[in-house]
Design a protein around this motif. Sequence first.
Motif, PDB file in Angstrom:
ATOM      1  N   SER A   1      13.593  -3.564   8.266  1.00  0.00           N
ATOM      2  CA  SER A   1      14.616  -2.938   7.427  1.00  0.00           C
ATOM      3  C   SER A   1      13.952  -2.058   6.371  1.00  0.00           C
ATOM      4  CB  SER A   1      15.465  -4.007   6.737  1.00  0.00           C
ATOM      5  OG  SER A   1      16.123  -4.809   7.690  1.00  0.00           O
ATOM      6  N   LYS A   2      14.653  -1.029   5.961  1.00  0.00           N
ATOM      7  CA  LYS A   2      14.099  -0.136   4.950  1.00  0.00           C
ATOM      8  C   LYS A   2      14.034  -0.849   3.604  1.00  0.00           C
ATOM      9  CE  LYS A   2      15.473   4.280   7.004  1.00  0.00           C
ATOM     10  NZ  LYS A   2      16.222   5.545   6.810  1.00  0.00           N
ATOM     11  N   PHE A   3      12.858  -0.841   2.996  1.00  0.00           N
ATOM     12  CA  PHE A   3      12.690  -1.384   1.652  1.00  0.00           C
ATOM     13  C   PHE A   3      11.477  -0.728   1.026  1.00  0.00           C
ATOM     14  CE2 PHE A   3      10.129  -4.095   4.377  1.00  0.00           C
ATOM     15  CZ  PHE A   3       8.987  -4.352   3.642  1.00  0.00           C
ATOM     16  N   ASP A   4      11.366  -0.856  -0.274  1.00  0.00           N
ATOM     17  CA  ASP A   4      10.235  -0.277  -0.995  1.00  0.00           C
ATOM     18  C   ASP A   4       9.012  -1.168  -0.774  1.00  0.00           C
ATOM     19  OD1 ASP A   4       8.368   0.700  -2.739  1.00  0.00           O
ATOM     20  OD2 ASP A   4       9.640   0.598  -4.522  1.00  0.00           O
ATOM     21  N   PRO A   5       8.002  -0.725  -0.021  1.00  0.00           N
ATOM     22  CA  PRO A   5       6.854  -1.580   0.258  1.00  0.00           C
ATOM     23  C   PRO A   5       6.055  -1.946  -0.992  1.00  0.00           C
ATOM     24  CG  PRO A   5       6.407   0.672   0.955  1.00  0.00           C
ATOM     25  CD  PRO A   5       7.860   0.613   0.587  1.00  0.00           C
TER      26      PRO A   5
ATOM     27  N   GLN B   1      -1.648  -3.019   5.803  1.00  0.00           N
ATOM     28  CA  GLN B   1      -2.773  -3.181   4.884  1.00  0.00           C
ATOM     29  C   GLN B   1      -2.543  -4.321   3.894  1.00  0.00           C
ATOM     30  OE1 GLN B   1      -3.113   0.736   3.197  1.00  0.00           O
ATOM     31  NE2 GLN B   1      -4.261   1.534   4.947  1.00  0.00           N
ATOM     32  N   PRO B   2      -3.634  -4.901   3.396  1.00  0.00           N
ATOM     33  CA  PRO B   2      -3.527  -6.097   2.546  1.00  0.00           C
ATOM     34  C   PRO B   2      -2.629  -5.953   1.328  1.00  0.00           C
ATOM     35  CG  PRO B   2      -5.782  -5.827   3.294  1.00  0.00           C
ATOM     36  CD  PRO B   2      -5.041  -4.602   3.741  1.00  0.00           C
ATOM     37  N   HIS B   3      -2.665  -4.798   0.637  1.00  0.00           N
ATOM     38  CA  HIS B   3      -1.864  -4.700  -0.580  1.00  0.00           C
ATOM     39  C   HIS B   3      -0.364  -4.677  -0.285  1.00  0.00           C
ATOM     40  CE1 HIS B   3      -3.135  -0.593   0.599  1.00  0.00           C
ATOM     41  NE2 HIS B   3      -1.945  -0.208   0.212  1.00  0.00           N
ATOM     42  N   PHE B   4       0.016  -4.484   0.986  1.00  0.00           N
ATOM     43  CA  PHE B   4       1.422  -4.570   1.361  1.00  0.00           C
ATOM     44  C   PHE B   4       1.785  -5.907   2.004  1.00  0.00           C
ATOM     45  CE2 PHE B   4       0.868   0.184   1.747  1.00  0.00           C
ATOM     46  CZ  PHE B   4       1.602   0.480   0.606  1.00  0.00           C
ATOM     47  N   ARG B   5       0.831  -6.578   2.643  1.00  0.00           N
ATOM     48  CA  ARG B   5       1.158  -7.764   3.424  1.00  0.00           C
ATOM     49  C   ARG B   5       0.838  -9.080   2.717  1.00  0.00           C
ATOM     50  NH1 ARG B   5       3.012  -7.984   8.425  1.00  0.00           N
ATOM     51  NH2 ARG B   5       4.268  -6.374   7.405  1.00  0.00           N
TER      52      ARG B   5
ATOM     53  N   CYS C   1      -6.483  -9.384  10.563  1.00  0.00           N
ATOM     54  CA  CYS C   1      -6.110 -10.760  10.825  1.00  0.00           C
ATOM     55  C   CYS C   1      -6.053 -11.477   9.482  1.00  0.00           C
ATOM     56  CB  CYS C   1      -7.103 -11.456  11.755  1.00  0.00           C
ATOM     57  SG  CYS C   1      -6.781 -13.217  11.997  1.00  0.00           S
ATOM     58  N   TYR C   2      -4.855 -11.855   9.090  1.00  0.00           N
ATOM     59  CA  TYR C   2      -4.676 -12.607   7.847  1.00  0.00           C
ATOM     60  C   TYR C   2      -4.755 -14.094   8.187  1.00  0.00           C
ATOM     61  CZ  TYR C   2      -3.092  -8.204   5.891  1.00  0.00           C
ATOM     62  OH  TYR C   2      -3.031  -6.889   5.465  1.00  0.00           O
TER      63      TYR C   2
END
Length: 208
Positions: free
Chosen positions: A130-134, A169-173, A201-202
Amino acid sequence: MENLPAHNSEYELKQYWDTRYSDDKDTFDWFLSLNQCPILTSLMLPSHSIIHLGCGNSTLPIDLYNIGYHSITNIDYSPLVISQMKERCAHMPLMTWLEGDIYDLEACIQSTGTFDIALDKGTLDALLVSKFDPWDPEQEILDKVAIYIKQVYKQLKPGGSFLHITFVQPHFRKRFLELVPEFVITVHTLDSEKGGFDYYCYQATKPL
C-alpha cells in the motif's frame, strides 16, 4: 511475468493469490533462489526446525529439503497453493504444508516457541505494498506489521532467528523488525549480480 495485478495493493488480497495459483500451477520464486542466497544455509543447520511464512509456490523449501533440511513447515493462506505444493512434494514426507494466516500463526501451529528459524522471502514486502511514506509510515501500517512480527517472535525458540530476504534498504526495513524491541537485529548484505541493486538478509534473533 504473467498474472501481475492491476494495482500493487492486490498483492495483499487472498483472492488475487487464489486466482493466480489457479491460472499458473508452475513454481515461482520472488527475488533470489537458494543458490543465489547462500547466506541462508550459513545461518541454519539441517537439524533446525524451520517455518516458511507465506510459502506460495516457491522452490525454496524443495531446494532446502534436497540438501538435508527436512524439518520445514510451510504456511500460506491459499488452500489451493498448499494443495498444489503438497502434491508436488509428496516424495518429501518430512515436510509439512499448512493452510494458515500469518497474522494468527498460533491458530494453525497450535503452539509457541516451536521453531529455530522463521523464513520470509518476500512475504513482508507483500504486506507493505500500500502507498505510504517510507520515511514516516502511518500508525495503521505499523500496527498491521506489528501483529505479524509479534506472531513470528512467539513461534521462535529462544535463540531462534527470523530471516527476512528483501531488496529494501535497512533504513526503511529495520524499523518494522524493531516493532518487537526484544529482537537483536543483524543485517547481511548479499552480493548483487551484474551490477544490480543489493539484496539483504535481515536476521532478527530472539534472545536466549
